[in-house]
Design a protein around this motif. Sequence first.
Motif, PDB file in Angstrom:
ATOM      1  N   SER A 132      20.784  95.333  62.157  1.00 17.50           N
ATOM      2  CA  SER A 132      20.817  96.645  62.812  1.00 17.50           C
ATOM      3  C   SER A 132      20.429  97.747  61.832  1.00 17.50           C
ATOM      4  N   GLU A 133      20.882  97.631  60.598  1.00 22.61           N
ATOM      5  CA  GLU A 133      20.504  98.602  59.571  1.00 22.61           C
ATOM      6  C   GLU A 133      19.010  98.530  59.267  1.00 22.61           C
ATOM      7  N   LEU A 134      18.478  97.325  59.249  1.00 25.21           N
ATOM      8  CA  LEU A 134      17.055  97.146  58.971  1.00 25.21           C
ATOM      9  C   LEU A 134      16.204  97.794  60.052  1.00 25.21           C
ATOM     10  N   LEU A 135      16.562  97.593  61.317  1.00 23.24           N
ATOM     11  CA  LEU A 135      15.752  98.088  62.430  1.00 23.24           C
ATOM     12  C   LEU A 135      16.172  99.472  62.918  1.00 23.24           C
ATOM     13  N   GLN A 136      17.288  99.972  62.379  1.00 24.86           N
ATOM     14  CA  GLN A 136      17.793 101.283  62.811  1.00 24.86           C
ATOM     15  C   GLN A 136      18.046 101.316  64.317  1.00 24.86           C
ATOM     16  N   MET A 137      18.592 100.229  64.809  1.00 28.92           N
ATOM     17  CA  MET A 137      19.008 100.123  66.204  1.00 28.92           C
ATOM     18  C   MET A 137      20.022  98.995  66.298  1.00 28.92           C
ATOM     19  N   SER A 138      20.804  98.999  67.357  1.00 32.64           N
ATOM     20  CA  SER A 138      21.836  97.984  67.525  1.00 32.64           C
ATOM     21  C   SER A 138      21.228  96.673  68.030  1.00 32.64           C
ATOM     22  N   VAL A 139      21.337  95.629  67.217  1.00 31.89           N
ATOM     23  CA  VAL A 139      20.844  94.309  67.604  1.00 31.89           C
ATOM     24  C   VAL A 139      21.877  93.257  67.223  1.00 31.89           C
ATOM     25  N   ARG A 140      21.749  92.101  67.841  1.00 35.21           N
ATOM     26  CA  ARG A 140      22.571  90.949  67.484  1.00 35.21           C
ATOM     27  C   ARG A 140      21.655  89.763  67.189  1.00 35.21           C
ATOM     28  N   LEU A 141      22.099  88.916  66.283  1.00 34.64           N
ATOM     29  CA  LEU A 141      21.355  87.695  65.986  1.00 34.64           C
ATOM     30  C   LEU A 141      21.997  86.547  66.755  1.00 34.64           C
ATOM     31  N   VAL A 142      21.175  85.781  67.467  1.00 38.40           N
ATOM     32  CA  VAL A 142      21.684  84.611  68.185  1.00 38.40           C
ATOM     33  C   VAL A 142      21.001  83.358  67.674  1.00 38.40           C
ATOM     34  N   LYS A 185      15.854  82.960  81.283  1.00 40.01           N
ATOM     35  CA  LYS A 185      17.245  83.153  80.890  1.00 40.01           C
ATOM     36  C   LYS A 185      17.666  82.013  79.959  1.00 40.01           C
ATOM     37  N   VAL A 186      18.379  82.342  78.891  1.00 39.23           N
ATOM     38  CA  VAL A 186      18.866  81.331  77.961  1.00 39.23           C
ATOM     39  C   VAL A 186      20.126  81.842  77.275  1.00 39.23           C
ATOM     40  N   GLN A 187      21.032  80.954  76.993  1.00 40.93           N
ATOM     41  CA  GLN A 187      22.253  81.297  76.277  1.00 40.93           C
ATOM     42  C   GLN A 187      22.010  81.176  74.771  1.00 40.93           C
ATOM     43  N   GLY A 188      22.345  82.242  74.039  1.00 35.63           N
ATOM     44  CA  GLY A 188      22.213  82.227  72.588  1.00 35.63           C
ATOM     45  C   GLY A 188      23.573  82.309  71.939  1.00 35.63           C
ATOM     46  N   GLN A 189      23.818  81.441  70.962  1.00 35.66           N
ATOM     47  CA  GLN A 189      25.106  81.429  70.283  1.00 35.66           C
ATOM     48  C   GLN A 189      25.211  82.624  69.342  1.00 35.66           C
ATOM     49  N   LEU A 190      26.318  83.368  69.436  1.00 44.82           N
ATOM     50  CA  LEU A 190      26.519  84.516  68.565  1.00 44.82           C
ATOM     51  C   LEU A 190      26.801  84.055  67.141  1.00 44.82           C
ATOM     52  N   THR A 191      26.382  84.851  66.172  1.00 47.39           N
ATOM     53  CA  THR A 191      26.494  84.435  64.773  1.00 47.39           C
ATOM     54  C   THR A 191      27.681  85.132  64.105  1.00 47.39           C
ATOM     55  N   GLU A 192      27.437  86.149  63.268  1.00 45.22           N
ATOM     56  CA  GLU A 192      28.510  86.825  62.546  1.00 45.22           C
ATOM     57  C   GLU A 192      28.282  88.332  62.609  1.00 45.22           C
ATOM     58  N   ALA A 193      29.363  89.102  62.690  1.00 49.11           N
ATOM     59  CA  ALA A 193      29.268  90.554  62.813  1.00 49.11           C
ATOM     60  C   ALA A 193      28.541  91.174  61.626  1.00 49.11           C
ATOM     61  N   SER A 194      28.786  90.660  60.421  1.00 46.15           N
ATOM     62  CA  SER A 194      28.127  91.203  59.232  1.00 46.15           C
ATOM     63  C   SER A 194      26.618  90.987  59.288  1.00 46.15           C
ATOM     64  N   VAL A 195      26.212  89.900  59.911  1.00 42.16           N
ATOM     65  CA  VAL A 195      24.780  89.602  60.071  1.00 42.16           C
ATOM     66  C   VAL A 195      24.152  90.595  61.049  1.00 42.16           C
ATOM     67  N   ASP A 196      24.846  90.853  62.146  1.00 39.95           N
ATOM     68  CA  ASP A 196      24.351  91.832  63.115  1.00 39.95           C
ATOM     69  C   ASP A 196      24.192  93.197  62.455  1.00 39.95           C
TER      70      ASP A 196
END
Length: 277
Positions: free
Chosen positions: A113-123, A98-109
Amino acid sequence: MPLTVSELAIYPLKSCKAVTLQSAKVNLSGLEFDRRYMLIDEQGMFVTARNHPTLTLIEANIAQDKLLVSHPDQAKGITLQPANFSCRYADTEIWENKVQGQLTEASVDTWFSELLQMSVRLVYFGEQSERFTSRRPDRPVAFADGYPFLLTTQASLQELNSSGPQTNEMARFRPNIVISGNQPFAEDSWKRIRIGGVIFENVKPCERCIFTTLDPVTAERSKKGEPLKTLAKFRLINGEGVTFGVNLIAENEGCIQVGDTVEIIEYQEPHSYADKR
């Protein structure tokens, strides 16, 4: 022939293309900027090229305090700057850690997400992020699989390539430090080494996975299961996984560079492998 550092590399975003360096700052948690970013799915599980090979085609380059990210399938790249990131953190998990990841920016997510064709977030591995290695719980590690440094050697790669049907690039194994001048797999017996002013300890052999079957240039997977199939003939450990390279921790911080001499401070009895080639 003296042992020397022949290559240094970091992977700012977990699973991205390597960034080769001539010199690197060694922090206890890894080379500076190495695996500080990671993608997660809606459940907080880490997302890698094991299941999404196209991630290996991402270029992520450091420019002062920014990360410049691009991919051949995306018309435009993105620029990441920690100063613009959210103050919020998300629960994430890497191999049951388990680890806490800092959220980045919605436009980055959205971009990822468009690249992978699935919902992802960058931390981001931010100031509140904290994670430690399993065998040495006092030693920190960022978003690398398990340990902050991976060392491989040119001689071991040549031995592998002479043993199988495929010529493998070192990039398949995603090392941080590559050494030249030793006998094949001599690194198994190195307990503690000094590079420049930094002392590293060999914690364990690195067990390899399906990631190594990805062509680092095309992201296509080997149809013959190489190089895992060849490694299984002479690098099988505990009847289960195959190994190539060693996982390290650092005893102190400092700087290392390509061309540095490698000093073996302490040896150990290496694991015994059955050779069925």
